[in-house]
Write an enzyme that holds these catalytic residues in place. Structure first.
Site, PDB file in Angstrom:
ATOM      1  N   ASP A 582     -26.461  13.324  54.891  1.00  0.00           N
ATOM      2  CA  ASP A 582     -24.735  13.249  54.164  1.00  0.00           C
ATOM      3  C   ASP A 582     -24.840  13.052  52.332  1.00  0.00           C
ATOM      4  O   ASP A 582     -24.488  14.232  51.830  1.00  0.00           O
ATOM      5  CB  ASP A 582     -24.816  11.703  55.279  1.00  0.00           C
ATOM      6  CG  ASP A 582     -24.351  11.800  56.238  1.00  0.00           C
ATOM      7  OD1 ASP A 582     -23.590  11.517  57.075  1.00  0.00           O
ATOM      8  OD2 ASP A 582     -24.898  12.777  56.881  1.00  0.00           O
ATOM      9  N   GLU A 806     -29.597   0.486  62.253  1.00  0.00           N
ATOM     10  CA  GLU A 806     -29.280   2.310  61.368  1.00  0.00           C
ATOM     11  C   GLU A 806     -30.493   1.694  61.099  1.00  0.00           C
ATOM     12  O   GLU A 806     -30.899   3.317  60.629  1.00  0.00           O
ATOM     13  CB  GLU A 806     -27.707   2.555  61.092  1.00  0.00           C
ATOM     14  CG  GLU A 806     -27.755   4.211  61.064  1.00  0.00           C
ATOM     15  CD  GLU A 806     -26.082   4.567  60.936  1.00  0.00           C
ATOM     16  OE1 GLU A 806     -26.077   5.470  60.508  1.00  0.00           O
ATOM     17  OE2 GLU A 806     -25.473   2.913  60.936  1.00  0.00           O
TER      18      GLU A 806
END
Length: 836
Positions: A582, A806
């Site tokens: 990302d 995460e």
């Protein structure tokens, strides 16, 4: 993947974009061709269009659109009926709805679905909080599977305020339709000695999605005796909600019952439908106790055909039974297959009560024994708590496997990078997908690069599940060999994604991590693995060919991720979502001259694995092509020429770059990017971090390489990547470290510790620590220290919060991002087992 992007944005409040129109079934103007291979007919149409004088640009767009939404012509990796109860009865039923707290469904395009909702009555004024779908911000938790074997058994604990719910299920084989199964749901106070015991309602439901039949049989006081049903795939069946008891024994408890029956309004609308139907006209009247008011369903079995889908015919049915009673209690919900009770044979005893208890205990004991035999954590000296963490990591991953069916939205590769294609997205053909998911609460759908890491864990436990998952993913290939990096299939998955993010672009790739479990299959010695790879090879080769051709870079043997964000003035560094990393900083000013190190390394790994596979399968033509390519890509001279940056002393990306950029306030635009005196020019990108390590991570360097030492220096230096909690994603010394990418976009891969890359790093350090060379001892030492840091921090955070996360902070180790994240963070189990 655009996971961080989705977390930070919301769906537009009004206005239906093309993606939204297509998602709702509105016909598109272009490109919605039926499945098939565009061959002579397509070419004939092209010729006709030429004859009619239409522009070549639109003809090319049409042709590419058609290929983008056409399934690949190679034979499937799995038999077409591999999900049917006849071929795989043990997998036909499962907890394949990871987005709900507890539910089961069949592996079918028109499944029978079952689920659980619950509500604590009177806890707050007004309508009680109705729990159903896993939501990031609903205050429930911790929750997760203590045991789940991926096949026939699971036990999950859910903390909801003062309540503790335990959901358990067991499947029992028999007949021709997937056998029987039973649930037990136990609700208890979270703290012992609670004086005021709450009134709780459980809602057990059955949903059909077609012409299936449900016939409820009425009992006393609103209680269903049972539900009879029939579907083409399940044959005859019966579902029964048994009277509640006290936990752990057979003492019956008084319950109040309500029932509701309507057409299926659509799975995303079930929760709201139940909420709107609840009313306060009901009283719970246990013998010898004062009555209590509660909110209940209408208490009738009259067919209610008022759902948004209109006519009930062919739209399926929704039948829900509510039972309300005082905590603590247990309730059992039993599914019995008609074909398991064939005429002339003794009917098996109902899987309930003491028989269910014994089955649950037997499965739990078998799970624990198999777990230790497989992963040997106790043998390796890990503590009892760490062993429990490992079991929860595996169980959460297996319990997060879902079965999805539907159509995705695709924009073709029109060769117009840098400008938005002037075509509407088209619907991909309906496809099934059997896959694990990253997060039940936030990402309950399939992600391509995540799944390769997921299957490394699953494969060690049950190779058959991995073959099923890989076969389904390879079934998603389009005519060009592309697989969409995010799979949003079916209405439940689509409901969790803002419309603007529904469309997948056929020019965008994702790291080919599915090749990691494929590489393990190559060395497993399992005949079933080899047979699967034989059938899967044409699709694996087509996928890899598309990757290396579509992402080819500006010079031979270089590669570039297509699909970087546009260089908007509000972005510090345009993102590269297809890379999976990302917001990891790339060249500050995107251009076609870029060379991406991580992609070059992924392609090298792919060439190596597929060349080995081709040779093992005797695919001479493929081996002749792929073998030399693998040698070229793994040659260190070539890697050095394109990616070694002498001025940085490490490998790096290359592009039009300056690090003299920063975000500054500029009213009224807000924060905008300002470039300083050092203007961008073609150079190596100074962004020390995970990308820097890829030649090490994928074990592409010779153990005697002169570049291995500098990479180990970067790993070991706390000014760069080393932290007490694992390797950080971006060096603390980087100017981009911890920096927001825009005013509303916090850092994601700019310093946080991620388990998937730490797993690759540990595997590489373990690898080089076993090979003779000048860095052997140092690699082994770093492996030992890094493993202790990673495992220790994940365990501490799990103890403190009850969740796997995460990502983890490189500053204090705390869990960050979404939770539970039992996707690739479950790799902590393989790290504990030293299984690389």
């Amino acid at each position: 993947m655009a996971r961080g992007e989705r977390r930070r944005r919301v769906a537009p409040a009004e206005g239906k974009r093309p993606a939204e129109r297509a998602a709702r079934g509105v016909p598109e103007r272009r490109g919605g061709g039926a499945p098939g291979t565009p061959g002579r007919a397509a070419l004939a149409i092209v010729v006709l269009l030429l004859a009619l004088g239409l522009s070549g640009r639109w003809m090319l767009a049409w042709y590419r659109m058609r290929r983008a939404v056409t399934l690949h012509s190679a034979p499937p990796a799995l038999p077409p009926d591999s999900s049917s109860p006849a071929v795989a009865p043990d997998l036909f039923w499962g907890t394949y709805r990871p987005q709900v707290y507890f539910g089961m469904k069949t592996r079918s395009s028109q499944p029978l679905l079952t689920g659980l909702m619950w509500a604590q009555q009177g806890a707050t004024p007004g309508t009680p909080k109705l729990r159903h779908t896993c939501e990031q911000g609903d205050g429930v938790g911790p929750y997760g599977w203590e045991f789940h074997d991926g096949l026939s058994f699971g036990r999950q604990h859910i903390q909801d305020g003062a309540l503790r719910l335990t959901t358990e299920f067991v499947k029992r084989p028999g007949g021709q339709h997937g056998g029987d199964w039973s649930w037990r749901v136990t609700v208890e106070p979270q703290a012992s000695g609670t004086s005021a015991l709450p009134l709780v309602s459980l809602f057990f439901y059955v949903v059909t999605d077609g012409k299936e039949v449900l016939v409820p049989e009425v009992g006393a006081k609103g209680m269903l005796k049972f539900i009879s049903g029939h579907t083409s795939e399940l044959g005859d069946f019966r579902v029964t909600l048994l009277p509640p008891t006290s936990p752990g024994d057979s003492t019956s408890k008084h319950g109040s019952y309500n029932v509701f029956w309507s057409s299926n309004p659509g799975l995303p609308l079930l929760t709201e439908l139940v909420k709107t139907r609840l009313n306060g006209w009901f009283q719970h009247r246990p013998p010898g106790a004062p009555p209590e008011r509660y909110l209940g369903l209408p208490g009738t079995l009259k067919w209610e055909d008022r759902g948004p889908r209109g006519q009930g015919q062919g739209q399926g049915q929704f039948l829900i039974q509510q039972v309300t009673l005082q905590v603590p209690f247990s309730v059992e919900f039993v599914f019995e297959s008609g074909s398991a009770r064939a005429a002339g044979t003794p009917a098996p005893e109902r899987l309930a009560g003491s028989l269910l208890t014994q089955a649950l205990e037997d499965h739990a004991e078998a799970f624990s024994k198999r777990f230790e035999k497989t992963f040997r954590l106790k043998e390796k000296g890990l503590s009892t708590g760490e062993q429990a963490l490992g079991q929860a990591a595996l169980s959460g991953l297996l319990g997060g496997i879902g079965y999805f069916y539907g159509q995705g939205l695709v924009l073709p590769d029109l060769g117009s990078e840098g400008s938005e294609p002037q075509v509407d997205p088209a619907l991909f053909p309906p496809v099934p997908l059997f896959t694990a998911v990253p997060s039940r609460s936030f990402f309950p759908r399939g992600f391509l690069w995540d799944e390769g890491f997921h299957q490394l864990v699953v494969q060690r436990w049950d190779p058959h599940l991995t073959r099923e998952a890989l076969g389904h993913w390879l079934g998603l290939l389009n005519a060009d060999g592309w697989i969409g990096r995010e799979q949003i299939l079916g209405e439940e998955a689509r409901a969790r994604v803002p419309p603007e993010f529904l469309v997948q672009r056929a020019a965008h790739a994702n790291p080919p991590t599915l090749l990691l479990p494929v590489a393990r299959m190559l060395s497993s010695g399992d005949p079933a693995d080899l047979a699967f790879l034989q059938s899967a090879f044409p699709r694996l080769r087509a996928w890899f060919s598309w990757l290396r051709q579509s992402q080819a870079g500006p010079v031979p043997l270089s590669y570039r991720w297509r699909g970087r964000d546009s260089a908007l003035p509000t972005l510090l560094n345009p993102k590269t979502l297809p890379s999976g990393l990302d917001d990891y900083p790339r060249a500050s000013h995107p251009s076609a001259a870029e060379r991406h190190l991580d992609l070059r390394c992924w392609v090298a790994l792919g060439a190596r694995v597929l060349a080995q596979l081709a040779e093992q399968l005797g695919e001479v033509e493929a081996a002749t092509e792929l073998g030399p390519l693998a040698v070229e890509l793994e040659a260190e001279d070539s890697l050095n020429e394109l990616h070694w940056a002498p001025e940085l002393g490490v490998f790096a990306d290359f592009g039009n770059h300056t690090k003299d950029v920063q975000l500054k306030p500029r009213p009224p635009q807000g924060m905008v990017r300002v470039v300083g005196r050092s203007q961008p020019h073609l150079q190596y990108v100074d962004a020390l971090g995970y990308v820097t390590l890829f030649p090490l991570l994928l074990r592409l360097l010779d153990p005697r390489s002169s570049h291995l030492g500098p990479l180990l220096d970067v790993v070991a230096d706390s000014r760069h990547l080393w932290s007490p909690f694992g390797l950080r994603s971006l060096a603390a010394s980087s100017s981009f470290y911890g920096q927001r990418n825009s005013e509303h976009d916090p850092p994601y891969w700019r310093g946080a510790v991620w388990l998937n890359i730490n797993y690759l790093a540990l595997g590489a350090l373990h690898h080089y620590g076993q090979l003779e060379g000048p860095h052997q001892a140092r690699a082994a030492k770093l492996h030992s220290e890094l493993r202790a840091n990673v495992v220790g921090n994940v365990w501490r955070q799990y103890q403190a919060t009850g969740f796997l996360w995460e990502q983890y902070s490189d500053r204090d180790g705390r869990g960050m991002g979404c939770r539970p994240f039992q996707g690739w963070t479950s790799l902590v189990l393989l790290i504990m087992a030293e299984d690389y």
